[in-house]
Scaffold this active site. Structure first.
Site, PDB file in Angstrom:
ATOM      1  CG  LEU A  91      -1.858  -1.166   1.405  1.00  0.00           C
ATOM      2  CD1 LEU A  91      -2.922  -0.814   2.435  1.00  0.00           C
ATOM      3  CD2 LEU A  91      -2.508  -1.597   0.101  1.00  0.00           C
ATOM      4  N   GLY A 149       1.048  -5.638   1.274  1.00  0.00           N
ATOM      5  CA  GLY A 149       0.004  -5.681   0.253  1.00  0.00           C
ATOM      6  C   GLY A 149       0.415  -6.433  -0.998  1.00  0.00           C
ATOM      7  CG  ASN A 178       6.603  -6.366   5.787  1.00  0.00           C
ATOM      8  OD1 ASN A 178       5.605  -6.377   5.073  1.00  0.00           O
ATOM      9  ND2 ASN A 178       7.542  -5.445   5.699  1.00  0.00           N
ATOM     10  CD  GLU A 179       0.940  -6.073   6.560  1.00  0.00           C
ATOM     11  OE1 GLU A 179       1.518  -7.135   6.875  1.00  0.00           O
ATOM     12  OE2 GLU A 179       0.400  -5.913   5.460  1.00  0.00           O
TER      13      GLU A 179
END
Lengths: 303, 303, 303
Positions: free
Chosen positions: C109, C154, C178-179
């Site tokens: 994103l 994303g 990997n947020e």
């Protein structure tokens, strides 16, 4: 052992007794000491010893209830209080759970808590088992099980609540939900925890057969995540937890909570009926008689 | 084959036909004999032969409906009656399912039961398929599939209902839910059974591609649990079942039932709509025409 | 990056910032360019280039939004329109998604879409992320991801929507949600998609740690299905898709839809609340301030 739905008929108990004789020596070691009635003497030494390293934010919880860390009401109460304290302490971000007893992580539920006790006592005991699971499975801390000994039934459950499991690479140790081998049944939330760990099919077979896995096999099916030489289990846990603590707490906690919410909600919303079910079952005359005979047998065995 | 939702358009059928020509010889062998209309002559030899060993508590069910144990209404009715009898007999604790036919365990659903038949007949047929699944997947007995031949579609479903699967280690055999290869779709409870066996991702790919796995590959993904030389499959099943029978029945049965309840309830509570869906679909003119053409083609192929 | 629930406190952001400095060069490359404000100039070259081969029925979608195919509102809008067009075209049966940019499949994103923007804009942006997922995860076409570069957050989500994933066998690339490494949280439908791909336990650990897997490790856990030398990824995707296209469309589509329905329905029926949740979160003063500081830091880093 996690004692629950089973033993509904006399055959259940005889199955349990006959099973017993074929158990491995490891298991016998784990369970027989449960027969020694535990005194409710609150001046006894603490069953839980917590070392908290302020500099790392990691607490190590040593289970030290001789001889096999059986999950009695006192033990569970002490454990829950300890976990709650750490949970409230914002400087504590990680928790390593390990055993101070030789050869065993925890032998599981304490049978003496269910024999000759009032419904109220049995209910309080079962509530404490639920509480332990709810506190650990839903913990905001990073939790690592340093499994430095055998870990059957409730011991395995406790290990499975953690975020990561490191087991001593000693083929004499084993781990698993072996309730059926003793003629009893793991409750639904034990099942759910195992399904979340090793998947539906492995759980189905493991629970039906009451399988206890040696460390190498436990690693293969994903019941534990890592094996280490026995004297390096805690060091490895410390190393692992520092890797997890590199992740921002808030993001990690929300993620963990989202992943486990459904499973936790299932018990939370069925807690009273789960207790009632357990109490109704365990206080039946036939079950009590069976438990009595069973404990008598173990005493003789020990003598 | 498990015939169900598909073939809604002519293209579905032509897909099916074109697919057919590229099928392996193993599959052709399995399905073509289904075209021989089966006579409803109740003096024909039994399609199921059961050997029950009172001393071990284990029954062996030999499927002997030549040539490929196709799952016809008669066959399924006989099978369900046999299973029910054993289920009612408390001395019977284990069931091994195997084939008396060479090279095939079961070729799956019998297409002739769905061609030129009344809606009532088609409904009765589909109900018997459901019944077979409900009886086997929910059985209180320990069930072991001794898969001594190919086991596509409904044959694979039957094997997956069992507690344990041992397959003959012959690379000419295969097993899988290959419905899409024939232009049709496995119903939701076939899917659920496979998901419970090999997980969501493997099921998604296996079902979309209609994959038939050789024994070694089936073992790798967990679709079967063990491979044995062909002549030792039943002996291995006997050995396995004795290990399962060492577990007290009551505890094992409750555990099994708890693990499978959700999946079973889903069909039980949607049974009539599932039948109606099948009947509506299969009795459509276009589908019947397609089935007719398909069977004609197979007859020619055989001649 | 898939930005969502997190950063609720200042500590979240500082975690994010501190994390950042330890990121691998691969990731830095992927994300830093997002800082260059993208001009909404509709005369810019298309961000998506589609090649459709009428003879095979397969379209190849090249993502060509320099430098790292970040998922901006414009990019996602263009992508959704392209997918919808192909979906409507009955002659198009398969879709390969790949990148025209070097070293990266998609960096995820676009943060600039959430900084200094109106609630309306943020809502529209989040709706376009949902739309991309719904269109791809529910596509009737066979979809294959030809992952010829790194694919974090994303980008990984987009790859996971496909029926099959082939990744370039280059150890400098990685893939994963990997947020949490950036202090943020993957929304529930990201989680569900990953659970459907690699199972509950692997997802729990991968998401808590925000793990990025090298291709060989991604293959091991089933996050990708196949590795190929970088220059052969698209050829392999073409070969794979032809195998899937051998299956009659109708049966394959129903099967796919049945397997994914529950997961898709969960977002569809919570779409507006999911948007509202995102907008409320992202437009908070503290979060905006944090994002601003974060972007400022990246700009300096780049200079």
């Amino acid at each position: 052992m996690a004692l629950r739905a089973a033993l509904r008929s006399r055959s259940g108990l005889s199955g349990l007794l006959s099973q017993w004789s074929s158990c491995s020596s490891d298991i016998r070691m784990c369970v027989s000491p449960l027969l020694v009635p535990q005194q409710r003497n609150y001046s006894t030494p603490p069953k839980i010893r917590v070392e908290f390293d302020q500099s790392t934010g990691v607490a190590v919880m040593h289970m030290q209830s001789p001889p096999v860390n059986s999950l009695s009401l006192d033990f569970l109460t002490e454990l829950c209080i300890s976990v709650e304290k750490l949970e409230m302490d914002k400087s504590c971000r990680g928790l390593i759970i390990t055993s101070a007893q030789p050869k065993v992580f925890s032998a599981g539920l304490d049978i003496t808590e269910m024999y000759g006790k009032s419904p109220e006592h049995c209910g309080a005991f079962w509530r404490s088992v639920q509480e332990m699971w709810l506190k650990l499975y839903g913990s905001n801390m990073v939790t690592v099980a340093a499994i430095n000994g055998s870990s059957p039934a409730g011991g395995c459950l406790m290990a499975m609540t953690c975020d990561y499991r490191i087991m001593a690479d000693n083929p004499r140790y084993n781990i698993g939900l072996n309730e059926t081998q003793l003629g009893i049944v793991a409750p639904f939330w034990f099942m759910d925890t195992m399904k979340n760990t090793v998947g539906q099919r492995t759980t189905e077979m493991a629970l039906q057969l009451g399988l206890l896995y040696k460390p190498a096999d436990a690693l293969k099916i994903g019941l534990v995540d890592q094996l280490e030489p026995e004297d390096q289990v805690i060091a490895a846990a410390t190393q692992t937890i520092s890797r997890w603590l590199a992740i921002p707490d808030h993001a990690r906690q929300i993620t963990k909570s989202m992943m486990r919410k459904k499973t936790i909600d299932k018990l939370t919303s069925n807690r009273e009926s789960d207790i009632q079910y357990f109490v109704n079952f365990i206080t039946k005359d036939s079950i009590q008689k069976s438990l009595g005979g069973y404990m008598e047998m173990l005493k003789k065995r020990k003598a």
